[in-house]
Design an enzyme around this catalytic site. Structure first.
Site, mmCIF file in Angstrom:
data_model
loop_
_atom_site.group_PDB
_atom_site.id
_atom_site.type_symbol
_atom_site.label_atom_id
_atom_site.label_comp_id
_atom_site.label_asym_id
_atom_site.label_seq_id
_atom_site.Cartn_x
_atom_site.Cartn_y
_atom_site.Cartn_z
ATOM 1 N N HIS A 467 -6.966 5.270 2.173
ATOM 2 C CA HIS A 467 -6.838 3.808 2.206
ATOM 3 C C HIS A 467 -6.041 3.314 0.991
ATOM 4 C CE1 HIS A 467 -8.486 -0.334 3.081
ATOM 5 N NE2 HIS A 467 -8.161 -0.474 1.804
ATOM 6 N N GLU A 468 -6.474 3.719 -0.189
ATOM 7 C CA GLU A 468 -5.798 3.247 -1.401
ATOM 8 C C GLU A 468 -4.372 3.783 -1.481
ATOM 9 O OE1 GLU A 468 -7.045 0.825 -2.803
ATOM 10 O OE2 GLU A 468 -9.070 1.024 -1.989
ATOM 11 N N HIS A 471 -2.150 1.506 0.428
ATOM 12 C CA HIS A 471 -1.716 0.354 -0.385
ATOM 13 C C HIS A 471 -0.613 0.799 -1.346
ATOM 14 C CE1 HIS A 471 -4.569 -2.630 0.893
ATOM 15 N NE2 HIS A 471 -5.632 -1.970 0.474
ATOM 16 N N HIS A 474 2.737 1.195 0.260
ATOM 17 C CA HIS A 474 3.290 -0.134 0.551
ATOM 18 C C HIS A 474 4.033 -0.653 -0.689
ATOM 19 C CE1 HIS A 474 2.224 -4.183 2.758
ATOM 20 N NE2 HIS A 474 3.485 -3.856 2.891
HETATM 21 ZN ZN LIG Z 1 -7.704 -2.328 0.915
#
Ligand SMILES: [Zn+2]
Length: 679
Positions: A467-468, A471, A474
């Site tokens: 998940h991290e 990010h 991105h």
């Molecule tokens: Zn998040």
């Protein structure tokens, strides 16, 4: 005067100088950067309304401030110490003050307006036009267009809302902390795991009392609700928790009047800005277009999830009546009965799974995946960091060009705050000397290596890491050259979790896990049978969980769009109405859930709670292209990189999604991933 470069926080020539930064550097750096930024602000006020003359210098000055302060905030989060905390807290109000000043600077607002209506605007790149539009939007939402006579009232509303929010969460905290229950009869504690009992024992000992002390904080409350066989013990704690900060407790902690006042002020805020209700204001900078669209989205999802939630509840009732001899399932039985059913149905432990996920396998496995998907190469490098456990990596593209760099700080320690998060250290932008390469921090709180073995991660840890990293990618794989909309910057709030939740999907993919797992002792990959059990457990009660999220979201959205706080109608009436519409589990009449719903009354989620489900739909639907084309399909990977990651906040998220998927988002993939496939 000392050479400013003696202060590492004022050195912007490369990576942060973590080996040199001391708490004493904070105040002088912040003071200097603030005075530079204010000087730039004054020059910008006088400058011609062109990108070069006023936006660019303003961006330069505020970037330096953000970068230096970002390093301080980062250290405050990962390597806290009393002197650093003191320096941080001393500087924080000055920083906040500056951003407020900038956001309310009428002359800069006029300048942006002039740039927008000048011939130059059409010549700017789409990213720069988006930046100017975002600035204008934020000025407007900050009240910049109000007639002078109304501005003081607008400012007073913001101040009062800020202090009401703070008071709301203080009341929840105080009411939570004021309650404790001392249990001296060990028989009442049957079922609660030994580790949780030990914590309760220590809490009692700390007070010099015999027995076990429980309170309403999650580490004490949850084990009782999930495991305590004593039904009345569960009921007692549930009642206390569900009535926190309400009229049933201490009067000064009752949040009921605050809720009324907050809603009235938000309505007035919206009216001043020219919107029919607060939900409309909240949605201006978001991807969702209008409250009606959100309501339709939630109701559609509710309709589809409902049969599955009913089935979940039926199963739970049958199990409770048969195995647990609980006749009527009450709110304080749900977690307990669910835990028993789960354990009976999916017998495997986190401990067992963990043995297959050593860091030495997981990190290279994750890198290998994104290298294939996005045609990049990740390699470990040396850099000055804040702790010996921190690792540092470079990302290069197919042409061997350096495009991003990141720090990874995986293990929990005393000086690090809880949770997991990604932060940008440096954003990508074009400078005269060339491209400024973006840099990110990935921070987690996993267990470190023990007994000479590599660190072992639970499957939840692995999902968190993915998940991290989503990010992070991105932020790092952007191709945008203006920092305000590069990477994660400027992305709508209800779409920002798309790349992160997207990455989580790979953690449920056999093709990925086979390569990413290896038993720490035997070296064997994850057994297929264990994986199947994990997969089956993943969607346990997903129908109930979905309806619960929808109930909160619908309540929040209707409260801020349809509910009139001046009508004399009670907030609880609306909640009842929402529950009659979507809930299958209705809590007791004395439940005062809104009184501790800090997300919408004290956090940033007012008319925004739907974002959780909204972003989940986007990420699941984006991932479904990989399910169609193949999980490691480089074509799908290139498209995701080009249309979602690379463009960042330079265009609306809805456009990026359509460009990637070739159509509007659909909820089908999320339903399928949650095991909710219509018969
Ligand atoms: Zn998040």
């Amino acid at each position: 005067m000392e050479n400013p470069l003696d202060n590492p926080l004022l050195d912007f020539s490369g990576l942060p100088r973590f080996a040199d930064i001391k708490p004493d550097h904070v105040a002088p750096a912040v003071d200097r950067l603030l005075s530079d930024a204010r000087a730039a602000m004054r020059l910008a006020e006088e400058a011609p309304a062109t990108w070069q003359a006023f936006v660019q210098p303003l961006e330069n000055a505020t970037e330096r401030l953000s970068r230096a302060w970002g390093q301080v905030e980062h250290l405050h989060g990962v390597l806290d110490s009393p002197p650093l905390r003191e320096a941080y807290n001393a500087a924080l109000p000055k920083i906040t003050q500056f951003w407020t000043e900038l956001g309310q600077n009428q002359r800069l607002f006029e300048k942006y307006r002039a740039l927008k209506s000048s011939p130059e605007f059409a010549q700017l790149t789409p990213a720069r036009r988006k930046l100017v539009d975002n600035a204008l939007r934020d000025f407007r939402l900050g009240g910049a267009e109000l007639p002078p006579a109304l501005k003081p009232r607008y400012a007073a509303i913001q101040d009062e809302l800020a202090s009401l929010s703070a008071k709301f969460s203080e009341n929840v905290l105080d009411a939570t902390n004021a309650y404790s229950l001392l249990v001296e009869d060990e028989k009442r504690l049957a079922g609660i795991p030994a580790g949780d009992l030990q914590a309760a024992r220590e809490a009692a000992q700390k007070d010099g009392k015999p027995g076990w002390k429980f309170n309403l904080q999650m580490p004490y409350y949850l084990p009782v609700m999930q495991y305590a066989d004593d039904r009345s013990l569960r009921e007692t704690l549930y009642r206390e928790s569900a009535t926190r900060a309400s009229e049933f407790g201490r009067r000064e902690w009752d949040n009921t009047p605050l809720i009324g006042r907050i809603l009235k002020l938000r309505k007035e805020d919206a009216t001043l800005l020219g919107y029919p209700n607060f939900a409309e204001v909240s949605l201006v900078p978001k991807m969702a277009q209008a409250p009606r669209q959100v309501l339709e989205f939630l109701r559609d999802l509710a309709r589809r999830a409902r049969p599955f939630a009913e089935r979940d509840l039926e199963e739970l009732r049958a199990f409770s009546a048969g195995e647990l001899k609980i006749g009527k399932l009450e709110s304080w039985d749900i977690a307990y009965a669910s835990e028993k059913l789960r354990a009976q149905r999916y017998a495997f432990s986190d401990q067992e799974v963990k043995q297959y996920f050593p860091e030495t396998q997981v990190l290279p496995g994750m890198f290998d995946l994104v290298q294939k998907l996005y045609q990049i190469r990740i390699s470990e490098q040396q850099a000055a960091t804040w702790h010996d456990d921190v690792r540092f990596f470079d990302i290069r593209n197919a042409g061997d060009e350096l495009i991003g760099r990141f720090y990874v700080d995986l293990y929990a320690r005393d000086t690090k705050r809880g949770g997991a998060w990604m932060d940008g250290a440096i954003s990508r932008r074009r400078l005269e000397a060339g491209i400024q390469v973006p840099v990110a921090y990935l921070n987690c709180n996993f267990s470190g290596p023990v007994g000479g073995k590599p660190a072992l991660f639970t499957h939840d840890d692995v999902i968190t890491l993915f998940h991290e990293f989503g990010h992070g990618l991105h932020h790092l794989l952007t191709r945008i050259e203006d920092l305000g909309v590069a990477g994660i910057n400027g992305v709508e709030w209800d779409a920002v979790e798309l790349p992160s939740q997207f990455m989580e999907n790979f953690c449920w993919e056999w093709e990925v896990l086979q390569k990413m797992t290896r038993h720490v002792d035997s070296g064997a990959p994850l057994p297929r049978a264990l994986f199947d059990k994990m997969l089956a457990a993943k969607n346990f009660q997903s129908g109930l969980a979905t309806l619960r999220q929808i109930e909160f979201s619908l309540f929040d959205m209707r409260l801020h769009s349809e509910f009139d706080p001046d009508s004399g109608r009670a907030v609880l009436d609306l909640l009842d109405e929402v529950r009659r519409e979507v809930a299958v589990l209705v809590p007791p009449a004395w439940n005062r859930f809104p009184n501790s719903f800090s997300h919408i009354f004290a956090g940033g989620y007012a008319a925004g709670y739907y974002s959780y489900k909204w972003a989940e739909v986007l990420s699941a639907d984006a991932y479904s292209l990989f399910e169609e084309k193949g999980v490691l399909n480089p074509d799908a990977g290139r498209r995701f990189r080009d249309e979602i990651l690379a463009v960042g906040g330079s265009r609306p998220a809805a456009e990026s999604f359509r460009a990637f998927r070739g159509r509007e988002p659909s909820v089908d993939a999320l339903l399928r991933h949650s095991g909710m496939i219509p018969a």
